[in-house]
Design a protein around this motif. Sequence first.
Motif, PDB file in Angstrom:
ATOM      1  N   CYS A 159     -10.569  10.345  -8.855  1.00 40.41           N
ATOM      2  CA  CYS A 159     -10.902  11.406  -7.908  1.00 40.41           C
ATOM      3  C   CYS A 159     -11.245  10.688  -6.611  1.00 40.41           C
ATOM      4  CB  CYS A 159     -12.147  12.185  -8.326  1.00 40.41           C
ATOM      5  SG  CYS A 159     -12.077  12.859  -9.977  1.00 40.41           S
ATOM      6  N   TRP A 184      -8.325  14.949  -8.877  1.00 39.20           N
ATOM      7  CA  TRP A 184      -8.281  15.623  -7.578  1.00 39.20           C
ATOM      8  C   TRP A 184      -8.347  14.631  -6.419  1.00 39.20           C
ATOM      9  CZ3 TRP A 184     -12.531  14.571  -4.650  1.00 39.20           C
ATOM     10  CH2 TRP A 184     -13.760  14.387  -5.287  1.00 39.20           C
ATOM     11  N   ASP A 186      -9.150  14.860  -2.166  1.00 37.69           N
ATOM     12  CA  ASP A 186      -9.575  15.673  -1.033  1.00 37.69           C
ATOM     13  C   ASP A 186      -9.345  14.805   0.195  1.00 37.69           C
ATOM     14  OD1 ASP A 186     -10.846  17.116   0.904  1.00 37.69           O
ATOM     15  OD2 ASP A 186     -12.635  17.551  -0.281  1.00 37.69           O
ATOM     16  N   SER A 207      -4.954  18.255  -8.532  1.00 40.24           N
ATOM     17  CA  SER A 207      -5.401  19.152  -7.474  1.00 40.24           C
ATOM     18  C   SER A 207      -5.530  18.379  -6.163  1.00 40.24           C
ATOM     19  CB  SER A 207      -6.751  19.743  -7.887  1.00 40.24           C
ATOM     20  OG  SER A 207      -7.333  20.406  -6.814  1.00 40.24           O
TER      21      SER A 207
END
Lengths: 274, 188
Positions: A159, A184, A186, A207
């Motif tokens: 992540c 994920w 971001d 994601s």
Amino acid sequence: MKLSKLPLLVQEEVLHNMSYTNLFLLSFLSRKVKKLIKSSQMNRSKMIDYIEYECDSQQEPFVQVFYKHDLYEELMVIAKNKDTHNEYIQLNVSGKMIDIQISDEYIKPIVRFQIDENEAVISSMHNSFLEFFGNSVEFRWKACGYNNCIPHLQNLKGCIKFSSHGANKETLENFFSSAPAFKWIDVSADGKTEPSDPESKFYQAESIQTLQLRNNSPDILSHFQGKQVVFKFGHCNFLDVISFVNRWKSGEAYHKLEYLMIEVFWDVFPQNEY
Amino acid sequence: MSSTEQGTSSAAPAEPTTAPESAAAPEVPESFYYVHGKDKVVHKVSAGALQHSALIHGMISNLGYTEEQAKANPFPFENIDGDILQMVVDWCNQHKGKPTPPEDTNLPKQKEKLFDLVLAVNYLEIKELLTYCCKQVAMMVKGKSPEEIREIWMIPTDAEDEAAEKEAKKRAGKEAAGETAAAAGDAK
């Protein structure tokens, strides 16, 4: 007080009131105790969503247990060895002797490693977590930036939250090519800085949330292979977005995509123009 | 809050002192029952306080004692030390008709006393107090190393467990052999 002299249900109630940190340490005492912990904590372990290694820039992860109802408990810290006067205790963890510091100074125990043993210690601890929590539990490694690699360990996904502004493209490419699969990502993107390889693990993340204020980074729109994507645009090239949605709707691409959210801050999405 | 008279025999319970009642006394006179532990000291406890104990509550419901019968037949708990039963009675009196708080800080800190209390409370089926006690037992090992936990809870090593298991098997074998020999002797 001899724990084993208490009725079994009472022993189980005592264990139920213990933190996972203490249960984990308790499990090292004997096979019988380990068995008791496993059998008594089945319902509790079913409530575990995932276990996270939250890494700082020093590559010293906090290990935390996240439950399905959003609560979490800290398990321990894995950190570099320090020249302190505190005595370490040694535990045989998955066949490797590991230093653990338990003191009133810290809330949680600290697993200590020599710099050159970092990977071996983390791997041993990980194996013991798998044994303790079971092979079906998901682990996540929350990286702090892209300068340090994420280890390849069983059931572990990466992540990362990062800004690609001013990023060294080669370092980024190396980070994603050496990493395990991602849960994920971001990313705050500034211009086209995503990996050029369409098969990069970047695009395979389960994601992705991307914030792009000035320009679209069309590569994410083209190569994304995961399940969830959130696009946050300042200004937006609508043709890229429309092409993305059309390819998804027609079944031409993005077969795994289950959730899409698009936010545009400064532009107004044109109605009925395309 | 104690409702105890020291030194009273279970065979002839003297008039024990009554626990102070709350300011708002119930309109219907409350019924009382009597319990004693290993030390034979009789404790007079109200039915309301005894409701915490599923075991005693069940006994009361089944027996349908009158006040006189209850006084003449205190419930004997020979497996519970007097001071431990006193703690239990005090706790039941203090929490009579009140919602139990999330924590109870008045539990004994000495591990042997706590151990005996856990056994008594489990036997008497006092659920809330058992939960507090188990929390307290769990707190004993918070922040301790595995070897410290081993010492506090007297947890045997694998080798000790194996030796104990062997010993138990050996004993069971001997007992079985003894029974067989006795049965053969009887047959003759």
